[in-house]
Design an enzyme around this catalytic site. Structure first.
Site, PDB file in Angstrom:
ATOM      1  N   ASN A   7      -6.671  14.137   4.204  1.00 44.50           N
ATOM      2  CA  ASN A   7      -8.044  13.829   4.242  1.00 44.50           C
ATOM      3  C   ASN A   7      -8.591  13.502   2.845  1.00 44.50           C
ATOM      4  OD1 ASN A   7     -10.975  14.027   3.718  1.00 44.50           O
ATOM      5  ND2 ASN A   7     -11.205  14.858   5.752  1.00 44.50           N
ATOM      6  N   HIS A  10     -12.685  13.600  -0.775  1.00 41.32           N
ATOM      7  CA  HIS A  10     -12.999  14.047  -2.115  1.00 41.32           C
ATOM      8  C   HIS A  10     -12.735  12.947  -3.287  1.00 41.32           C
ATOM      9  CE1 HIS A  10     -13.897  17.948  -0.764  1.00 41.32           C
ATOM     10  NE2 HIS A  10     -12.743  18.653  -1.173  1.00 41.32           N
ATOM     11  N   HIS A  43     -13.721  10.889   6.568  1.00 34.44           N
ATOM     12  CA  HIS A  43     -15.037  11.204   7.480  1.00 34.44           C
ATOM     13  C   HIS A  43     -16.171  10.401   6.956  1.00 34.44           C
ATOM     14  CE1 HIS A  43     -17.863  14.865   8.822  1.00 34.44           C
ATOM     15  NE2 HIS A  43     -18.333  13.367   9.347  1.00 34.44           N
ATOM     16  N   ARG A  45     -19.570  10.078   7.025  1.00 32.21           N
ATOM     17  CA  ARG A  45     -20.781  10.740   7.406  1.00 32.21           C
ATOM     18  C   ARG A  45     -22.048   9.826   7.508  1.00 32.21           C
ATOM     19  NH1 ARG A  45     -21.668  16.208   6.586  1.00 32.21           N
ATOM     20  NH2 ARG A  45     -19.685  17.268   6.454  1.00 32.21           N
ATOM     21  N   ARG A  49     -22.380  10.045   2.228  1.00 35.91           N
ATOM     22  CA  ARG A  49     -22.299  10.927   0.934  1.00 35.91           C
ATOM     23  C   ARG A  49     -21.142  10.489   0.224  1.00 35.91           C
ATOM     24  NH1 ARG A  49     -21.819  17.152   2.741  1.00 35.91           N
ATOM     25  NH2 ARG A  49     -23.805  16.902   3.703  1.00 35.91           N
ATOM     26  N   GLU A  70     -12.790  10.921  10.992  1.00 34.45           N
ATOM     27  CA  GLU A  70     -13.685  12.142  11.310  1.00 34.45           C
ATOM     28  C   GLU A  70     -15.017  11.488  11.429  1.00 34.45           C
ATOM     29  OE1 GLU A  70     -13.530  15.413   8.872  1.00 34.45           O
ATOM     30  OE2 GLU A  70     -11.376  15.387   9.103  1.00 34.45           O
ATOM     31  N   THR A 101     -17.366  20.434   6.957  1.00 24.10           N
ATOM     32  CA  THR A 101     -17.695  20.718   8.295  1.00 24.10           C
ATOM     33  C   THR A 101     -17.607  22.393   8.423  1.00 24.10           C
ATOM     34  OG1 THR A 101     -16.403  18.758   8.537  1.00 24.10           O
ATOM     35  CG2 THR A 101     -16.831  20.131  10.770  1.00 24.10           C
ATOM     36  N   GLU A 151      -8.068  19.630  17.661  1.00 22.77           N
ATOM     37  CA  GLU A 151      -7.861  20.176  16.568  1.00 22.77           C
ATOM     38  C   GLU A 151      -8.331  21.323  16.433  1.00 22.77           C
ATOM     39  OE1 GLU A 151      -8.445  17.596  12.931  1.00 22.77           O
ATOM     40  OE2 GLU A 151      -8.630  19.351  11.919  1.00 22.77           O
ATOM     41  N   HIS A 191      -8.178  22.736   8.238  1.00 24.14           N
ATOM     42  CA  HIS A 191      -9.396  23.060   7.720  1.00 24.14           C
ATOM     43  C   HIS A 191      -9.023  24.549   7.069  1.00 24.14           C
ATOM     44  CE1 HIS A 191     -13.464  23.710   6.427  1.00 24.14           C
ATOM     45  NE2 HIS A 191     -13.708  22.333   6.840  1.00 24.14           N
TER      46      HIS A 191
HETATM   47  N1  PXP Z   1      -9.941  18.791   9.757  1.00 23.59           N
HETATM   48  C1  PXP Z   1     -11.372  18.696  10.066  1.00 23.59           C
HETATM   49  C2  PXP Z   1     -11.795  18.192  11.401  1.00 23.59           C
HETATM   50  C3  PXP Z   1     -12.329  18.568   8.802  1.00 23.59           C
HETATM   51  O1  PXP Z   1     -13.591  18.211   9.176  1.00 23.59           O
HETATM   52  C4  PXP Z   1     -11.667  18.853   7.753  1.00 23.59           C
HETATM   53  C5  PXP Z   1     -12.432  18.752   6.588  1.00 23.59           C
HETATM   54  O2  PXP Z   1     -13.089  17.408   6.321  1.00 23.59           O
HETATM   55  C6  PXP Z   1     -10.266  19.067   7.568  1.00 23.59           C
HETATM   56  C7  PXP Z   1      -9.377  19.076   8.716  1.00 23.59           C
HETATM   57  C8  PXP Z   1      -9.679  19.364   5.960  1.00 23.59           C
HETATM   58  O3  PXP Z   1     -10.187  20.529   5.691  1.00 23.59           O
HETATM   59  P1  PXP Z   1      -9.749  20.988   4.187  1.00 23.59           P
HETATM   60  O4  PXP Z   1     -10.493  19.891   3.260  1.00 23.59           O
HETATM   61  O5  PXP Z   1     -10.441  22.399   3.964  1.00 23.59           O
HETATM   62  O6  PXP Z   1      -8.359  20.888   3.818  1.00 23.59           O
END
Ligand code: PXP
Length: 245
Positions: A7, A10, A43, A45, A49, A70, A101, A151, A191
């Site tokens: 992901n 960031h 994602h 949003r 953001r 996402e 999330t 997931e 996550h």
């Molecule tokens: N899976 C989902 C569905 C998420 O919303 C996120 C955060 O955007 C992640 C995985 C990744 O989480 P982390 O950034 O804590 O690794």
């Protein structure tokens, strides 16, 4: 071996801090793929953001592995997913105030709305995953609404502060995987996963994909994104060996 979804939100967060053009998440995606990312996740949003519509369009063109979007079930975002033709969508709950999330989707109480969205997405060939807690009722409901993947939320495992609680959370996840597989669902997890806690997940769960953002992008500040991704891939590889030992 379990596939790795990276992901890159960031990277866009950093860019949006100055509303400028750098760092570009599109460049991050290319480097993450060079490092071995099997899937790139963003994602989009509702409040935009971090990831912008322009990012999604460009990523759709340059990500030659898989692109996973996402998103919430808002009509505007569902329309964009369909227009963009992303291969994969992971539906997540979305609140304006949250930092990231929080918690899984409540598929049980939003059954009708989610069924409609899943149907629309599947009609255009998009594979749908639902981000849920490892809870039997939510897993069955995910099957009912027509999702192909779930997931499982690993946040409670990641936040567990002692071994006893950590083991309990792993057991919940393991049971969740079993229930889902019996129903014919494919299972991913993510996550809060880090270089320190990913091993136990790989060794304990029979799953398809891991989705990781914060920890990989944090490490990339110091070592570069390509290396940060390849180090995570190596860890997954190492623990896969233990999984089958
Ligand atoms: N899976 C989902 C569905 C998420 O919303 C996120 C955060 O955007 C992640 C995985 C990744 O989480 P982390 O950034 O804590 O690794």
């Amino acid at each position: 071996m379990i596939k790795l979804g990276v992901n890159i939100d960031h990277v866009a967060t950093l860019r949006q801090a100055r509303r400028t053009f750098e760092p570009d998440p599109v460049m991050a995606a290319s480097l993450a793929i060079l490092g071995g990312a099997d899937i790139i996740t963003v994602h989009l949003r509702e409040d935009r953001r971090h990831i912008q519509d322009r990012d999604l369009k460009l990523l759709r063109q340059i990500v030659f592995t898989k692109l996973n979007l996402e998103m919430s079930i808002s009509r505007e975002i569902v329309d964009i997913a369909i227009e963009t033709g992303t291969e994969r969508v992971t539906i997540v709950p979305e609140k304006r105030q949250e930092i990231t999330t929080e918690g899984g989707l409540d598929v049980v109480s939003q059954n009708r709305e989610i069924t409609n969205v899943v149907k629309r997405l599947k009609e255009t060939g998009i594979i749908v995953s639902l981000f849920i807690d490892p809870d039997g009722a939510q897993i069955s409901a995910s099957k009912d609404v027509g999702a192909e993947f779930i997931e499982l939320h690993t946040g409670n495992y990641a936040n567990a502060r002692d071994d006893k609680l950590r083991n309990k959370m792993i057991e919940n996840l393991r049971t969740g995987v079993e229930i889902a597989k019996k129903l014919g669902l494919k299972v991913n997890a993510g996550h809060g996963l880090t270089y320190q806690n990913v091993g136990m997940i790989v060794e304990s769960l029979d799953i398809e994909e891991l989705h990781i953002g914060h920890s990989i992008i944090s490490r990339s500040v110091f070592v570069g994104i390509q290396r940060a991704v390849s180090e995570m891939k190596e860890l997954i590889f190492k623990h896969t060996y233990n999984h089958y030992k």
